[in-house]
Design a protein around this motif. Structure first.
Motif, PDB file in Angstrom:
ATOM      1  N   GLU A 199     -50.475 -58.477  10.137  1.00 24.32           N
ATOM      2  CA  GLU A 199     -50.780 -57.255  10.862  1.00 24.32           C
ATOM      3  C   GLU A 199     -51.540 -56.269   9.989  1.00 24.32           C
ATOM      4  OE1 GLU A 199     -51.069 -54.695  13.947  1.00 24.32           O
ATOM      5  OE2 GLU A 199     -50.133 -56.671  14.065  1.00 24.32           O
ATOM      6  N   ALA A 200     -51.074 -56.109   8.745  1.00 29.67           N
ATOM      7  CA  ALA A 200     -51.687 -55.111   7.861  1.00 29.67           C
ATOM      8  C   ALA A 200     -53.059 -55.542   7.353  1.00 29.67           C
ATOM      9  CB  ALA A 200     -50.751 -54.830   6.680  1.00 29.67           C
ATOM     10  N   ALA A 201     -53.180 -56.824   6.993  1.00 32.73           N
ATOM     11  CA  ALA A 201     -54.399 -57.272   6.325  1.00 32.73           C
ATOM     12  C   ALA A 201     -55.451 -57.813   7.273  1.00 32.73           C
ATOM     13  CB  ALA A 201     -54.054 -58.346   5.281  1.00 32.73           C
ATOM     14  N   PHE A 202     -55.059 -58.180   8.488  1.00 32.80           N
ATOM     15  CA  PHE A 202     -56.016 -58.884   9.333  1.00 32.80           C
ATOM     16  C   PHE A 202     -56.072 -58.338  10.756  1.00 32.80           C
ATOM     17  CE2 PHE A 202     -57.635 -62.625  11.682  1.00 32.80           C
ATOM     18  CZ  PHE A 202     -58.757 -62.884  10.920  1.00 32.80           C
ATOM     19  N   LEU A 203     -54.908 -58.219  11.417  1.00 32.92           N
ATOM     20  CA  LEU A 203     -54.910 -57.906  12.838  1.00 32.92           C
ATOM     21  C   LEU A 203     -55.207 -56.438  13.128  1.00 32.92           C
ATOM     22  CD1 LEU A 203     -51.869 -60.067  13.976  1.00 32.92           C
ATOM     23  CD2 LEU A 203     -54.276 -60.488  14.435  1.00 32.92           C
ATOM     24  N   ALA A 204     -54.593 -55.524  12.363  1.00 34.90           N
ATOM     25  CA  ALA A 204     -54.788 -54.100  12.650  1.00 34.90           C
ATOM     26  C   ALA A 204     -56.259 -53.689  12.606  1.00 34.90           C
ATOM     27  CB  ALA A 204     -53.956 -53.252  11.685  1.00 34.90           C
ATOM     28  N   PRO A 205     -57.041 -54.096  11.569  1.00 35.11           N
ATOM     29  CA  PRO A 205     -58.468 -53.729  11.586  1.00 35.11           C
ATOM     30  C   PRO A 205     -59.222 -54.315  12.769  1.00 35.11           C
ATOM     31  CG  PRO A 205     -57.780 -54.446   9.394  1.00 35.11           C
ATOM     32  CD  PRO A 205     -56.668 -54.789  10.334  1.00 35.11           C
ATOM     33  N   MET A 206     -58.825 -55.539  13.222  1.00 33.13           N
ATOM     34  CA  MET A 206     -59.528 -56.155  14.336  1.00 33.13           C
ATOM     35  C   MET A 206     -59.176 -55.490  15.670  1.00 33.13           C
ATOM     36  SD  MET A 206     -61.238 -58.241  12.667  1.00 33.13           S
ATOM     37  CE  MET A 206     -61.186 -58.962  11.021  1.00 33.13           C
ATOM     38  N   ARG A 207     -57.941 -54.959  15.771  1.00 35.27           N
ATOM     39  CA  ARG A 207     -57.543 -54.306  17.014  1.00 35.27           C
ATOM     40  C   ARG A 207     -58.140 -52.910  17.148  1.00 35.27           C
ATOM     41  NH1 ARG A 207     -51.966 -55.911  16.030  1.00 35.27           N
ATOM     42  NH2 ARG A 207     -51.443 -57.797  17.180  1.00 35.27           N
TER      43      ARG A 207
END
Length: 424
Positions: free
Chosen positions: A157-165
């Motif tokens: 979530e912190a390293a990958f998903l949050a920036p994409m969302r």
């Protein structure tokens, strides 16, 4: 910079009051796109895809907002008729004889509330074999279906998903709508399943590629295949491109004797660079059991520059996997809490094998005695005693690499785990 009109602000209020209303959210995204707020439109379309992964309108709207060509219209496939039920209905039989036989599961204390879902597709599930350039439509599997492993979910979530969302924040800070993540760890621990869950979280298509899909005996064909793989992912954006066994696709060129394979690795590096922003909306995930054999150029910033260690399942994850693999088997009085305690360090594949072995024990006994009986704790505990963790050889190899070849601190997380488990 465009400002939001009163109509858009009113629509935002309506969406906040009904966050699960996909048509309402898509209408807001259309208004945002018409007002020139493409980043905000992408964000709303992404949330819509999370609620309705198969919504073609949301997918088309996201691609328009990202400046990507809309996919060609496809004819809907006819809905197949429901297949007649097969096999014996154990649930119905259990209800009929509930007063005569013990319960299937017993409780020996607080147990996990993990969802009944398999953690690892490569741990005994049936994920299907990837065919060359075959793209799966957005699935319904998300990280919520991964039992336990909360630390891995938080890292993702912190390293990958949050920036994409949050693409509007990414644009503000100069972050492109692309990403690369390398997952490594012992085999059979769920890297493929996690990749599919990430695709579900993003509402994106999923494309799995291995060396068998790319390698060709004719000169130049392997490089062309690699290019076509990425071109397919770009056309299907947003798309999660999963590079399975990336140590074979991107092995260290210094160890290669064949020029053709070196050229294939070079082509992979070129495609990952995505010159000119060609990889917008393509999220690259890679998995390997031997990260020390991956070409160092693949981990250069802008390529697979983030890493995630996927370890054997923790206690909640083991309970979810065991429950999943026992769901259709005739069992009685199974104490999952006790079984979880004696299966520490087993991978998802090991746990699937344990359930299979226990079934074989009960089947063989029933065949010898002529009396059909249920699978019980004696069968499961007996199978658990015979199964050695398949992860042990991997940790034996990884220990030396982590201790003596930890350039840049890549294996710090692995070292911490080995110390915690007293394997150093």
């Amino acid at each position: 910079m465009s400002t939001e009109s009163p109509l858009i602000q009113s629509m935002r209020t309506a969406v906040a009051a009904a966050p699960n209303d996909v048509p309402l959210r898509l209408h807001l995204a259309e208004l945002l796109l018409g007002a020139g707020l493409s980043e905000a439109a992408v964000a709303e379309a992404a949330v819509a895809l999370q609620h309705a992964p198969g919504d073609a309108g949301a997918r088309t709207l996201m691609m328009r907002a990202m400046g990507l060509p809309a996919p060609a219209a496809e004819q809907p496939e006819p809905t197949p008729a429901p297949a007649p039920p097969t096999g014996f209905d154990w649930a119905a039989a259990e209800n009929e004889v509930a007063d005569a036989v013990p319960p299937r599961f017993v409780t020996s204390g607080p147990t996990s509330t993990a969802p009944e879902a398999p953690l690892a597709a490569d741990g005994g599930g049936d994920p299907g074999e990837a065919m060359a350039w075959e793209v799966d439509t957005p699935g319904t599997v998300t990280l919520a279906d991964v039992g336990g492993m909360e630390e891995i979910k938080e890292r993702l979530e912190a390293a990958f998903l949050a920036p994409m969302r949050n693409p509007e924040l990414g644009r503000l800070y100069g972050k492109s709508l692309r990403g690369g993540l390398l997952m490594y760890g012992p085999p059979g621990c769920g890297k493929t399943f996690i990749a599919r869950a990430v695709a579900g979280e993003l509402g994106a298509s999923f494309m799995s590629v291995s060396i068998n899909d790319v390698l060709d005996m004719w000169m130049g064909n392997s490089e062309r295949n690699m290019h076509e793989v990425f071109e397919t992912a770009r056309r299907q954006a947003p798309c999660v491109l999963f590079l399975d066994e990336v140590d074979a696709l991107g092995a260290k060129r210094s160890r290669m004797q064949h020029g053709g394979m070196r050229n294939t690795v070079n082509q992979l590096l070129t495609e990952l660079d995505g010159v000119g922003g060609a990889n917008e909306g393509v999220f690259v995930l890679a998995a390997t059991n031997v990260p020390w054999d991956v070409d160092i150029a693949l981990r250069r910033p802008g390529r697979l520059d983030r890493t995630l260690l996927v370890l054997p399942p923790d206690a909640p994850a083991r309970e979810a996997i065991l429950r999943y693999h026992l769901r259709d088997r005739p069992i009685e009085s199974v104490d999952l809490g006790k079984l979880v305690k004696v299966t520490e360090d087993l991978s998802g594949a090991d746990l699937a094998h344990l359930c299979e072995s226990a079934s074989e024990r009960a089947l063989l006994d029933s065949s010898r005695t002529g009396v059909v009986r249920m699978i019980d704790m004696k069968d499961l505990l007996g199978a658990a005693k015979e199964i050695r963790p398949s992860t042990d050889p991997w940790f034996a190899s990884a220990r030396n690499v982590a201790m003596f070849a930890n350039e840049g601190g890549m294996y710090d997380e692995l070292l911490a785990y080995l110390k915690r488990k007293r394997k150093l």
